[in-house]
Design a protein around this motif. Structure first.
Motif, mmCIF file in Angstrom:
data_model
loop_
_atom_site.group_PDB
_atom_site.id
_atom_site.type_symbol
_atom_site.label_atom_id
_atom_site.label_comp_id
_atom_site.label_asym_id
_atom_site.label_seq_id
_atom_site.Cartn_x
_atom_site.Cartn_y
_atom_site.Cartn_z
ATOM 1 N N ILE A 177 0.847 -1.203 0.000
ATOM 2 C CA ILE A 177 0.000 0.000 0.000
ATOM 3 C C ILE A 177 0.875 1.244 0.000
ATOM 4 C CG2 ILE A 177 -1.621 1.358 1.368
ATOM 5 C CD1 ILE A 177 -2.883 -1.226 2.277
ATOM 6 N N ALA A 178 1.926 1.224 0.838
ATOM 7 C CA ALA A 178 2.824 2.380 0.899
ATOM 8 C C ALA A 178 3.489 2.597 -0.446
ATOM 9 C CB ALA A 178 3.880 2.156 1.984
ATOM 10 N N TYR A 181 1.009 4.214 -2.841
ATOM 11 C CA TYR A 181 0.771 5.633 -2.598
ATOM 12 C C TYR A 181 1.993 6.466 -2.972
ATOM 13 C CZ TYR A 181 -3.830 5.640 -0.541
ATOM 14 O OH TYR A 181 -5.172 5.559 -0.378
ATOM 15 N N VAL A 182 3.187 5.957 -2.626
ATOM 16 C CA VAL A 182 4.395 6.718 -2.955
ATOM 17 C C VAL A 182 4.519 6.875 -4.461
ATOM 18 C CG1 VAL A 182 6.900 6.638 -2.924
ATOM 19 C CG2 VAL A 182 5.646 6.120 -0.856
ATOM 20 N N LEU A 185 1.855 9.381 -5.710
ATOM 21 C CA LEU A 185 2.107 10.779 -5.348
ATOM 22 C C LEU A 185 3.311 11.332 -6.095
ATOM 23 C CD1 LEU A 185 1.431 10.563 -1.537
ATOM 24 C CD2 LEU A 185 0.144 11.881 -3.207
ATOM 25 N N LEU A 186 4.348 10.492 -6.260
ATOM 26 C CA LEU A 186 5.534 10.991 -6.959
ATOM 27 C C LEU A 186 5.209 11.317 -8.407
ATOM 28 C CD1 LEU A 186 8.485 8.863 -5.576
ATOM 29 C CD2 LEU A 186 7.944 11.245 -5.150
ATOM 30 N N ASN A 189 3.258 14.482 -8.739
ATOM 31 C CA ASN A 189 3.864 15.747 -8.370
ATOM 32 C C ASN A 189 5.155 16.073 -9.089
ATOM 33 O OD1 ASN A 189 2.141 16.958 -6.262
ATOM 34 N ND2 ASN A 189 2.409 14.936 -5.367
ATOM 35 N N PHE A 309 -5.587 4.080 -6.367
ATOM 36 C CA PHE A 309 -5.678 2.918 -5.467
ATOM 37 C C PHE A 309 -6.882 2.047 -5.817
ATOM 38 C CE2 PHE A 309 -6.203 0.961 -1.187
ATOM 39 C CZ PHE A 309 -5.013 0.285 -1.222
#
Lengths: 385, 306
Positions: A177-178, A181-182, A185-186, A189, A309
């Motif tokens: 999951i981490a 998300y990483v 988001l990367l 952005n 997700f």
């Protein structure tokens, strides 16, 4: 039972399935599609009740495996001809096949090795972005983009797989999951990935001078480019299914299953966990990467929306719905979860709710999935049982 | 410079209060049943919705009542509702899978969370838009030099401390607490000595979910804007906090929650361009912990049992 009759039973069921799918996709009316859906569910329940039917069908699948698979393939090949006037449905069919590729890849981890992975959608996105960036900034062709995506997603598979050597179960699910998300988001952005705007203008692949974006005329029938793309994706899916089934039926698949059933006893028998767990992640990620490339070049546009997700969850739901560690089941699950919601667009708001309810109902009432895994059959080297 | 530091410190403490309350729930559930309840974050956002609804109802029906009482009643109702939601979720999505592969409860609780989230989105009036939490706590606060400590912040901080003390006494000094500890040490032995295991599992879920409810209510008071999909991220942060602190340890969950909040807030404040990817930093911390110290700060070492 005679062999000819077995073949007949198998073909009958495949035709029935084809008819149901075609009718279901042809209908525009909401009520009618619910009706067809109910008929399909009814047939499935009837099958589950009548054990003799299931036995015969199972026997047919085993005895006449090759013939039936070939006929099934033929049916999928003629499937888009029913929708020549409706490109949108062909588009949905392509999406179903693409998700099937990613779900088969996810099954290496979830089904074979028993590791939850919520980052398969992210891997799909990584593959898609790799190819999209290569094609739009360097102007390379689809095929080089594909190779690049395979390499990059394989590398990310190793990166995702490394922490799994130390963690399992809940900790492992948190790792994935981490990671998801990483990654999300990367990409969202960073400047060179287009950020929230995504990447547009991804070219359609070219094959022997044919561009898959234009339609071609063969004997008076104009075949839309989408359909050619359908065959390209189908070819990829068939090749990857062969790869996956060879892997699962080899010593590698057996080792994965040993790790899934009991890690400690697998260790005691001298299996090194590290390479096998890593391999499971690498293969799964490469499959997802290929699916991502096919997706990016189909839509022509990629943004973080297609690696959110919810995509990860959708892929997990496909594997659970179809049946873990069973390629046919996973593909059925993927196709159902793409096609059915598309038809129920009028209840768009309830779509995700329905996914979740289906998943819970499946887990409670049929945790082995729609098409459960058969017991592994061992053969000796000469190929006889 | 020092003032910004103090401000960030205050922000991270406010965030840490929420994270640790959520993390305590995770750690309680994991302790008692060895499951991770992935819909815990949705309990949190459910409570924010419930609290906001009841506050609005009270404000319309009974204008002019002292705000402290209103808040207390609305918080109490939100806690009880969320607590029962937790009990129901346990009965439906966890109890049937006690003996099965741990993948199954992960998926079933995740889907339960999705169901809660979607129900809020579909059935709450204008549920897909951001909602505004009724601003009921008077503005102002205590000024220390240039540094302002708002009333809502004081309320949140004091209340969290009270809850921490309450949890300490509940677990260490009461029969409920000792029974829960007994079950988490050995499920079968606890049922053999006559503890009604199912009942205490329900009680644990009630407590855990209502702690998430308090965090959700605080979220409403502090940030005043909330949305149906905020639960997932809060849940993952809370789970990360409990893992960093050590799954199974209540004190570890508190430490983990504040640590996560510090990392997130200070990374956003002091790393250029960090505010957009603030979550990346906290997840990197989690990944580092999982790789190098999977048992967390205070957790016991994980030993494989055959």
């Amino acid at each position: 039972m005679k062999k000819g009759k077995l073949l007949l039973i198998g073909v009958f069921f495949e035709l029935l399935l084809l008819a149901l799918i075609v009718i279901f996709l042809k209908i525009d009316n909401f009520l009618q599609s619910i009706l067809i859906f109910a008929v399909a569910v009814g047939i499935w329940f009837l099958l589950a009740r009548k054990t003799r039917m299931v036995e015969n069908l199972g026997m047919a699948m085993e005895e006449k495996r090759k013939e039936l698979l070939l006929i099934a393939l033929l049916m999928v090949i003629i499937l888009p001809f029913f929708f020549l006037n409706n490109i949108y449905i062909i588009h949905i069919l392509i999406l179903a096949l693409i998700y099937a590729i990613a779900a088969v890849g996810l099954d290496f981890q979830m089904g074979s090795t028993g590791m939850v992975n919520f980052a398969q959608g992210t891997m799909l996105g990584i593959g898609a972005y790799t190819s999209a960036l290569l094609c739009t900034t360097f102007g390379v062709s689809f095929w080089i983009g594909l190779v690049g995506a395979i390499i990059v997603s394989g590398i990310f598979g190793v990166i995702l797989g490394l922490p799994t050597l130390k963690t399992k179960e809940y900790h492992l699910s948190l790792v994935t999951i981490a990671f998801a998300y990483v990654g999300y988001l990367l990409i969202l952005n960073m400047k060179w990935t287009g950020g929230p705007d995504g990447i547009a203008g991804i070219p359609k692949p070219k094959l022997f001078g044919f561009s898959l974006s234009r339609s071609i005329d063969i004997g008076g029938i104009s075949i839309p480019g989408k359909m050619l793309y359908f065959y390209l994706v189908l070819l990829a899916l068939v090749l990857l299914i062969i790869v996956a089934s060879r892997l699962k039926n080899s010593w590698l698949g057996l080792t994965w299953n040993a790790v899934r059933d009991d890690e400690i006893s697998a260790k005691c028998y001298g299996i090194r966990l590290m390479p096998y767990k890593l391999l499971s992640f690498v293969f799964g990620s490469v499959f997802a990467g290929i699916a991502g490339v096919l997706y990016a070049h189909l839509v022509g546009f990629i943004s973080t929306e297609s690696m959110a997700f919810s995509v990860d969850l959708l892929l997990v739901a496909m594997v659970i719905l179809g049946g873990m560690d069973n390629i046919a089941g996973v593909i059925v699950g993927a196709i159902l979860l793409v096609i059915i919601p598309e038809k129920f667009r009028s209840i768009q708001d309830f779509r995700i709710l329905l996914y979740a309810v289906t998943l819970i109902l499946m887990l409670v009432f049929r945790p082995q999935g729609l098409i459960p895994k058969k017991v592994r059959v061992y053969r000796n080297i000469s190929g006889n049982r | 410079m020092f003032l910004t530091f103090l401000l960030q410190l205050k922000n991270s403490i406010m965030l840490g209060c929420q994270y640790s309350l959520i993390a305590i729930g995770f750690t309680l559930f994991f302790g008692i049943l060895n499951v991770v309840v992935f819909c815990h974050g949705d309990f949190y956002i459910f409570a924010t919705f419930a609290g906001a609804t009841f506050l609005l109802i009270f404000l319309n029906l009974l204008p002019g009542i002292v705000s402290v009482i209103l808040i207390a009643v609305a918080l109490f109702i939100a806690m009880v509702l969320t607590g029962f939601l937790g009990v129901v979720v346990e009965k439906v999505t966890i109890k049937p899978f006690r003996k099965s592969n741990p993948i199954i409860p992960i998926l079933s609780t995740l889907s339960a969370g999705t169901i809660i989230e979607q129900l809020l989105k579909i059935f709450y009036p204008a549920g897909s838009n951001p909602q505004i939490f009724p601003n009921i706590i008077p503005a102002g606060g205590i000024n220390i030099g240039e540094f302002l400590f708002g009333t809502n912040e004081i309320v949140i901080l004091l209340f969290t401390i009270v809850i921490f003390i309450f949890m300490y006494f509940l677990i260490k000094k009461t029969k409920i607490g000792s029974n829960i500890v007994a079950i988490s040490q050995d499920f079968e032995a606890a049922s053999m000595v006559g503890i009604n295991v199912d009942r205490y599992v329900s009680i644990t879920f009630f407590i855990g979910a209502s702690l998430a409810a308090i965090a959700g209510f605080m979220n409403g008071i502090y940030y005043t804007v909330f949305r149906y999909d905020m639960g997932a991220m809060a849940g993952i942060k809370g789970f990360s906090a409990s893992v960093v602190g050590g799954l199974g340890s209540v004190f570890g969950a508190v430490i983990g929650g504040f640590l996560m909040a510090f990392v997130e807030t200070f990374a956003a404040a002091y790393i250029p361009g960090g505010s957009a990817i603030r979550d990346v930093f906290s997840f990197v911390v989690v990944l580092l912990f999982l790789i190098f110290r999977p048992s967390g700060i205070l957790g016991e070492k994980i030993i494989d049992k055959v």
